[in-house]
Design a protein around this motif. Sequence first.
Motif, PDB file in Angstrom:
ATOM      1  N   ASN A  34       0.848  -1.193   0.000  1.00 19.94           N
ATOM      2  CA  ASN A  34       0.000   0.000   0.000  1.00 19.94           C
ATOM      3  C   ASN A  34       0.883   1.243   0.000  1.00 19.94           C
ATOM      4  N   PRO A  35       1.215   1.772  -1.169  1.00 20.93           N
ATOM      5  CA  PRO A  35       2.116   2.925  -1.239  1.00 20.93           C
ATOM      6  C   PRO A  35       1.473   4.226  -0.766  1.00 20.93           C
ATOM      7  N   GLN A  36       0.157   4.214  -0.535  1.00 19.59           N
ATOM      8  CA  GLN A  36      -0.538   5.424  -0.112  1.00 19.59           C
ATOM      9  C   GLN A  36      -0.382   5.683   1.381  1.00 19.59           C
ATOM     10  N   LEU A  37       0.029   4.653   2.136  1.00 23.39           N
ATOM     11  CA  LEU A  37       0.153   4.790   3.582  1.00 23.39           C
ATOM     12  C   LEU A  37       1.624   4.874   3.981  1.00 23.39           C
ATOM     13  N   THR A  38       1.955   5.885   4.770  1.00 26.78           N
ATOM     14  CA  THR A  38       3.301   5.983   5.333  1.00 26.78           C
ATOM     15  C   THR A  38       3.300   5.233   6.658  1.00 26.78           C
ATOM     16  N   PRO A  39       3.971   4.076   6.733  1.00 22.69           N
ATOM     17  CA  PRO A  39       3.864   3.247   7.931  1.00 22.69           C
ATOM     18  C   PRO A  39       4.666   3.778   9.101  1.00 22.69           C
ATOM     19  N   THR A  40       4.172   3.492  10.293  1.00 28.52           N
ATOM     20  CA  THR A  40       4.884   3.809  11.526  1.00 28.52           C
ATOM     21  C   THR A  40       5.564   2.536  12.026  1.00 28.52           C
ATOM     22  N   VAL A 156       1.901  -2.760   4.179  1.00 28.09           N
ATOM     23  CA  VAL A 156       1.235  -3.866   3.498  1.00 28.09           C
ATOM     24  C   VAL A 156      -0.133  -4.107   4.118  1.00 28.09           C
ATOM     25  N   ASP A 157      -1.103  -4.384   3.258  1.00 28.74           N
ATOM     26  CA  ASP A 157      -2.439  -4.785   3.683  1.00 28.74           C
ATOM     27  C   ASP A 157      -2.553  -6.303   3.537  1.00 28.74           C
ATOM     28  N   ILE A 158      -3.386  -6.917   4.363  1.00 32.89           N
ATOM     29  CA  ILE A 158      -3.545  -8.368   4.355  1.00 32.89           C
ATOM     30  C   ILE A 158      -4.976  -8.708   3.954  1.00 32.89           C
ATOM     31  N   GLN A 159      -5.122  -9.570   2.946  1.00 33.34           N
ATOM     32  CA  GLN A 159      -6.436  -9.928   2.434  1.00 33.34           C
ATOM     33  C   GLN A 159      -6.565 -11.447   2.315  1.00 33.34           C
ATOM     34  N   ASP A 160      -7.804 -11.934   2.511  1.00 34.79           N
ATOM     35  CA  ASP A 160      -8.084 -13.357   2.326  1.00 34.79           C
ATOM     36  C   ASP A 160      -7.854 -13.747   0.872  1.00 34.79           C
ATOM     37  N   THR A 161      -7.416 -14.984   0.674  1.00 38.59           N
ATOM     38  CA  THR A 161      -7.289 -15.515  -0.680  1.00 38.59           C
ATOM     39  C   THR A 161      -7.376 -17.034  -0.610  1.00 38.59           C
ATOM     40  N   ILE A 162      -7.405 -17.670  -1.768  1.00 40.27           N
ATOM     41  CA  ILE A 162      -7.370 -19.122  -1.883  1.00 40.27           C
ATOM     42  C   ILE A 162      -6.099 -19.498  -2.635  1.00 40.27           C
ATOM     43  N   SER A 163      -5.407 -20.520  -2.155  1.00 42.24           N
ATOM     44  CA  SER A 163      -4.159 -20.929  -2.781  1.00 42.24           C
ATOM     45  C   SER A 163      -4.251 -22.381  -3.228  1.00 42.24           C
ATOM     46  N   TYR A 164      -3.634 -22.670  -4.377  1.00 36.36           N
ATOM     47  CA  TYR A 164      -3.576 -24.022  -4.917  1.00 36.36           C
ATOM     48  C   TYR A 164      -2.112 -24.389  -5.160  1.00 36.36           C
ATOM     49  N   MET A 165      -1.800 -25.645  -4.997  1.00 31.73           N
ATOM     50  CA  MET A 165      -0.425 -26.091  -5.192  1.00 31.73           C
ATOM     51  C   MET A 165      -0.005 -25.920  -6.646  1.00 31.73           C
ATOM     52  N   SER A 166       1.186 -25.346  -6.837  1.00 36.71           N
ATOM     53  CA  SER A 166       1.730 -25.172  -8.178  1.00 36.71           C
ATOM     54  C   SER A 166       2.917 -26.106  -8.377  1.00 36.71           C
TER      55      SER A 166
END
Length: 286
Positions: A34-40, A156-166
């Motif tokens: 997230n480049p819009q947020l300056t992290p602390t 960084v933001d954290i979001q749910d996702t689904i992962s499959y083996m590659s």
Amino acid sequence: MKKEAQLPPTERIEKIVAEIKKRTKKDAYKLIINPQLTPTVFDSKFGGLPYWDMSKPYPTSPDGKKMILLAQINFDKSDVKEPLPQSGMLQFFIAPDDVYGMNFDMPDAQDTFRVVYHKDIDTTVTAEQIRALGVSDASSDTDEYEYTPICQEVAVDIQDTISYMSASSYEFEDIVKSIAQDLYGDYKCKTYYDFLTKEENDYLFEEIDTIGHNMLGYPFFTQDDPRYNEEYRKYDTVLLQIDSEMADKGKDYVLWGDCGVCNFFISQEDLKNGDFSKVLYNWDCC
């Protein structure tokens, strides 16, 4: 140059890919810069000045140098499910050296890297107190900057996702072999790549990939899965994967050598128990 026409997938590879997804599907989390947020010092981020509990000794490399923050995740501000921690701060540090703290002989020995978990976050700690410990933010105006793959501090933001083996995972060959035998009977090829046509392999790689930053998903490698070595099979869970990521304009975000990727692995049992003392750290590039 004329673009090569893409052949449609065959019914065979569509069935195989669907079965791979069915058998290996699992919940995961993707990390989005997230480049819009300056992290602390309290935010989830890559690089920069870390949060630190002032009652603990700060991690150092074998030669006594302060380690560099690679990433930190603030679970107080993240909506994630178990087995990830439900609160506190998880941090990943590397020694300031030209291989980013990688121990090629003992990738699970936390001497040149460190994974630290703070069960509670002291929100009264200031950046000035942390800098007073001699801790660097590894910015472009410090000597340590060349020893980190993080090109700039980013939230960084954290979001749910689904992962499959590659195809990156060492188990992939056995999965495809089992599916092929179940669907089509005898399987005499040495590798899945020989079993499939070039077009089918291309379709497979397009449909299932594990690139990018993630937690609890399946890993990606530009070289080989270190868990081909049976000694490391116990590290069955991706605690954190940080991929190289370029910026559309200006300075890049993360660069592991020649566009590589890093992985931190932990056993599912240790993760459930909140024990981060046994972690495997690996990074590779093309």
